[in-house]
Scaffold this motif. Sequence first.
Motif, PDB file in Angstrom:
ATOM      1  N   GLU A 166       0.819  -1.208   0.000  1.00  0.00           N
ATOM      2  CA  GLU A 166       0.000   0.000   0.000  1.00  0.00           C
ATOM      3  C   GLU A 166       0.856   1.262   0.000  1.00  0.00           C
ATOM      4  OE1 GLU A 166      -3.585   2.104   2.634  1.00  0.00           O
ATOM      5  OE2 GLU A 166      -2.528   0.340   3.398  1.00  0.00           O
ATOM      6  N   LYS A 167       1.877   1.298   0.858  1.00  0.00           N
ATOM      7  CA  LYS A 167       2.729   2.491   0.939  1.00  0.00           C
ATOM      8  C   LYS A 167       3.509   2.697  -0.357  1.00  0.00           C
ATOM      9  CE  LYS A 167       3.364   2.883   5.940  1.00  0.00           C
ATOM     10  NZ  LYS A 167       4.346   2.912   7.054  1.00  0.00           N
ATOM     11  N   ILE A 168       4.027   1.617  -0.913  1.00  0.00           N
ATOM     12  CA  ILE A 168       4.790   1.746  -2.152  1.00  0.00           C
ATOM     13  C   ILE A 168       3.897   2.225  -3.287  1.00  0.00           C
ATOM     14  CG2 ILE A 168       6.038   0.447  -3.927  1.00  0.00           C
ATOM     15  CD1 ILE A 168       7.276  -1.200  -1.645  1.00  0.00           C
ATOM     16  N   LEU A 169       2.706   1.665  -3.416  1.00  0.00           N
ATOM     17  CA  LEU A 169       1.782   2.098  -4.466  1.00  0.00           C
ATOM     18  C   LEU A 169       1.376   3.560  -4.297  1.00  0.00           C
ATOM     19  CD1 LEU A 169      -0.513  -1.038  -4.785  1.00  0.00           C
ATOM     20  CD2 LEU A 169       1.003  -0.123  -6.553  1.00  0.00           C
ATOM     21  N   ASN A 170       1.137   3.979  -3.074  1.00  0.00           N
ATOM     22  CA  ASN A 170       0.779   5.373  -2.817  1.00  0.00           C
ATOM     23  C   ASN A 170       1.893   6.315  -3.259  1.00  0.00           C
ATOM     24  OD1 ASN A 170      -1.746   4.784  -1.792  1.00  0.00           O
ATOM     25  ND2 ASN A 170      -1.084   4.779   0.348  1.00  0.00           N
ATOM     26  N   HIS A 171       3.131   5.955  -2.947  1.00  0.00           N
ATOM     27  CA  HIS A 171       4.262   6.805  -3.332  1.00  0.00           C
ATOM     28  C   HIS A 171       4.485   6.788  -4.846  1.00  0.00           C
ATOM     29  CE1 HIS A 171       5.205   6.863   0.975  1.00  0.00           C
ATOM     30  NE2 HIS A 171       5.991   7.874   0.715  1.00  0.00           N
ATOM     31  N   LEU A 172       4.278   5.655  -5.472  1.00  0.00           N
ATOM     32  CA  LEU A 172       4.414   5.584  -6.930  1.00  0.00           C
ATOM     33  C   LEU A 172       3.399   6.496  -7.615  1.00  0.00           C
ATOM     34  CD1 LEU A 172       5.025   1.751  -7.421  1.00  0.00           C
ATOM     35  CD2 LEU A 172       6.630   3.586  -7.986  1.00  0.00           C
ATOM     36  N   PRO A 213      10.624  -9.643  -6.961  1.00  0.00           N
ATOM     37  CA  PRO A 213       9.395 -10.084  -7.645  1.00  0.00           C
ATOM     38  C   PRO A 213       8.164  -9.281  -7.221  1.00  0.00           C
ATOM     39  CG  PRO A 213      10.656 -11.968  -6.851  1.00  0.00           C
ATOM     40  CD  PRO A 213      11.279 -10.745  -6.251  1.00  0.00           C
ATOM     41  N   ARG A 214       8.041  -8.995  -5.936  1.00  0.00           N
ATOM     42  CA  ARG A 214       6.901  -8.229  -5.430  1.00  0.00           C
ATOM     43  C   ARG A 214       6.935  -6.803  -5.969  1.00  0.00           C
ATOM     44  NH1 ARG A 214       5.898  -4.899  -0.855  1.00  0.00           N
ATOM     45  NH2 ARG A 214       8.073  -5.110  -0.217  1.00  0.00           N
ATOM     46  N   LEU A 215       8.108  -6.196  -6.001  1.00  0.00           N
ATOM     47  CA  LEU A 215       8.226  -4.817  -6.474  1.00  0.00           C
ATOM     48  C   LEU A 215       7.926  -4.717  -7.969  1.00  0.00           C
ATOM     49  CD1 LEU A 215      11.402  -3.726  -4.480  1.00  0.00           C
ATOM     50  CD2 LEU A 215       9.019  -3.172  -3.979  1.00  0.00           C
ATOM     51  N   LEU A 216       8.352  -5.695  -8.742  1.00  0.00           N
ATOM     52  CA  LEU A 216       8.029  -5.701 -10.169  1.00  0.00           C
ATOM     53  C   LEU A 216       6.514  -5.748 -10.376  1.00  0.00           C
ATOM     54  CD1 LEU A 216      10.768  -8.104 -11.562  1.00  0.00           C
ATOM     55  CD2 LEU A 216      10.465  -5.704 -12.190  1.00  0.00           C
ATOM     56  N   ALA A 217       5.829  -6.542  -9.568  1.00  0.00           N
ATOM     57  CA  ALA A 217       4.372  -6.625  -9.665  1.00  0.00           C
ATOM     58  C   ALA A 217       3.725  -5.292  -9.315  1.00  0.00           C
ATOM     59  CB  ALA A 217       3.853  -7.733  -8.752  1.00  0.00           C
ATOM     60  N   LEU A 218       4.258  -4.607  -8.306  1.00  0.00           N
ATOM     61  CA  LEU A 218       3.715  -3.304  -7.907  1.00  0.00           C
ATOM     62  C   LEU A 218       3.978  -2.241  -8.976  1.00  0.00           C
ATOM     63  CD1 LEU A 218       4.716  -3.273  -4.126  1.00  0.00           C
ATOM     64  CD2 LEU A 218       2.427  -3.623  -5.085  1.00  0.00           C
ATOM     65  N   LEU A 219       5.149  -2.292  -9.597  1.00  0.00           N
ATOM     66  CA  LEU A 219       5.454  -1.347 -10.679  1.00  0.00           C
ATOM     67  C   LEU A 219       4.499  -1.550 -11.854  1.00  0.00           C
ATOM     68  CD1 LEU A 219       9.330  -1.566 -10.496  1.00  0.00           C
ATOM     69  CD2 LEU A 219       7.985   0.510 -10.130  1.00  0.00           C
ATOM     70  N   LYS A 220       4.185  -2.792 -12.146  1.00  0.00           N
ATOM     71  CA  LYS A 220       3.232  -3.087 -13.215  1.00  0.00           C
ATOM     72  C   LYS A 220       1.835  -2.613 -12.835  1.00  0.00           C
ATOM     73  CE  LYS A 220       1.606  -6.826 -16.194  1.00  0.00           C
ATOM     74  NZ  LYS A 220       1.719  -8.279 -16.508  1.00  0.00           N
ATOM     75  N   GLU A 221       1.434  -2.865 -11.597  1.00  0.00           N
ATOM     76  CA  GLU A 221       0.106  -2.465 -11.129  1.00  0.00           C
ATOM     77  C   GLU A 221      -0.064  -0.951 -11.159  1.00  0.00           C
ATOM     78  OE1 GLU A 221      -2.628  -2.762  -7.034  1.00  0.00           O
ATOM     79  OE2 GLU A 221      -0.887  -4.065  -7.303  1.00  0.00           O
ATOM     80  N   SER A 222       1.003  -0.235 -10.853  1.00  0.00           N
ATOM     81  CA  SER A 222       0.929   1.235 -10.806  1.00  0.00           C
ATOM     82  C   SER A 222       0.990   1.869 -12.193  1.00  0.00           C
ATOM     83  CB  SER A 222       2.072   1.783  -9.948  1.00  0.00           C
ATOM     84  OG  SER A 222       3.317   1.587 -10.609  1.00  0.00           O
ATOM     85  N   PHE A 270      22.652  -5.440  -3.249  1.00  0.00           N
ATOM     86  CA  PHE A 270      23.047  -4.143  -3.800  1.00  0.00           C
ATOM     87  C   PHE A 270      22.350  -3.914  -5.146  1.00  0.00           C
ATOM     88  CE2 PHE A 270      26.568  -5.290  -1.004  1.00  0.00           C
ATOM     89  CZ  PHE A 270      26.603  -4.160  -0.198  1.00  0.00           C
ATOM     90  N   SER A 271      21.051  -3.658  -5.074  1.00  0.00           N
ATOM     91  CA  SER A 271      20.275  -3.411  -6.285  1.00  0.00           C
ATOM     92  C   SER A 271      19.153  -2.436  -5.969  1.00  0.00           C
ATOM     93  CB  SER A 271      19.707  -4.720  -6.839  1.00  0.00           C
ATOM     94  OG  SER A 271      18.898  -5.382  -5.878  1.00  0.00           O
ATOM     95  N   LEU A 272      18.719  -1.704  -6.980  1.00  0.00           N
ATOM     96  CA  LEU A 272      17.643  -0.728  -6.784  1.00  0.00           C
ATOM     97  C   LEU A 272      16.918  -0.463  -8.086  1.00  0.00           C
ATOM     98  CD1 LEU A 272      18.866   2.073  -8.096  1.00  0.00           C
ATOM     99  CD2 LEU A 272      20.022   2.270  -5.905  1.00  0.00           C
ATOM    100  N   PHE A 273      15.737   0.146  -7.960  1.00  0.00           N
ATOM    101  CA  PHE A 273      14.964   0.610  -9.103  1.00  0.00           C
ATOM    102  C   PHE A 273      14.959   2.141  -9.101  1.00  0.00           C
ATOM    103  CE2 PHE A 273      12.614  -3.512  -8.542  1.00  0.00           C
ATOM    104  CZ  PHE A 273      12.879  -4.041  -9.805  1.00  0.00           C
ATOM    105  N   ILE A 274      15.123   2.738 -10.284  1.00  0.00           N
ATOM    106  CA  ILE A 274      14.937   4.179 -10.473  1.00  0.00           C
ATOM    107  C   ILE A 274      13.683   4.358 -11.317  1.00  0.00           C
ATOM    108  CG2 ILE A 274      15.876   6.323 -11.391  1.00  0.00           C
ATOM    109  CD1 ILE A 274      18.659   5.101 -11.164  1.00  0.00           C
ATOM    110  N   ILE A 275      12.730   5.132 -10.824  1.00  0.00           N
ATOM    111  CA  ILE A 275      11.482   5.385 -11.543  1.00  0.00           C
ATOM    112  C   ILE A 275      11.374   6.880 -11.810  1.00  0.00           C
ATOM    113  CG2 ILE A 275       8.976   5.135 -11.504  1.00  0.00           C
ATOM    114  CD1 ILE A 275      10.835   3.189  -8.925  1.00  0.00           C
ATOM    115  N   THR A 276      11.279   7.273 -13.076  1.00  0.00           N
ATOM    116  CA  THR A 276      11.170   8.691 -13.439  1.00  0.00           C
ATOM    117  C   THR A 276      10.111   8.861 -14.528  1.00  0.00           C
ATOM    118  OG1 THR A 276      12.930   8.483 -15.079  1.00  0.00           O
ATOM    119  CG2 THR A 276      13.569   9.218 -12.888  1.00  0.00           C
TER     120      THR A 276
END
Length: 247
Positions: free
Chosen positions: A170-176, A192-201, A235-241
């Motif tokens: 919920e918090k991640i989707l709200n911030h996205l 895997p969970r974050l990829l699903a949230l990025l797709k959902e958003s 040591f990995s991250l996503f950048i969303i712009t």
Amino acid sequence: MNNHPAAGTFYGVGVGPGDPELITLKAAKLISRCDVICYLCNDADSDRPGRSQSKDIAQDVINDRASKAIEIAIPMPYSRDRTAANKAYDQGAKAIKSALEQGQSVVFLCEGDPLFFGSYAYLQERLCEAFTCLSIPGISSPNAASAVAGIPLTMQKENYAVLSGRLSDEKILNHLREFDSLVLMKVGQSRPRLLALLKESGRIHETVYVEYATREQQKIVYDVTTLGHEAGPYFSLFIITRHQRNV
């Protein structure tokens, strides 16, 4: 506060994201001249016990010292159970305290920046009431990842957030939905969970994935739909712009 006038100083030194050439001049100077070098290392139950990422980054500077420094290694269990981690920090702070009381300067090597998701903060918290604690900033992983990927983190009136990938869905989707630009840290097991949230958003095509920024094993993926759904490294991250910038 410093209740020991003759005591040494405790320095949290950021050694940057991985490339040894990104250690600042000030950090290198302190590492070269301090009495004691302190760092976290893998505990006895890990695949590579005693291995320290931060020490590896600073190894060339350590090797160039005129004299050998005393070392304090703090074995850290890789567990989300904070009880074990807090015990390790307690024991580490006790060893650092002993050195400071003898008037020795202690440098704690910290990947990235000491006060940005940095382990130094937990030691500073335990020592700052009795000793002088100073932080030397280092290049953090979002800045390093932005540089190697060639992507501005934020421009003009855009808003920007840095999130832990361990936050709730919920918090991640709200911030996205709310922020133009974001960095999702601590991807690892949550990939895997974050990829699903990025797709959902609806923002999966605005996302770049970076592993081990500035290190030899660096990996950049501009189309994250091609990523497997297995866990990623720590040591990995996503950048969303946003693709369209109002500039």
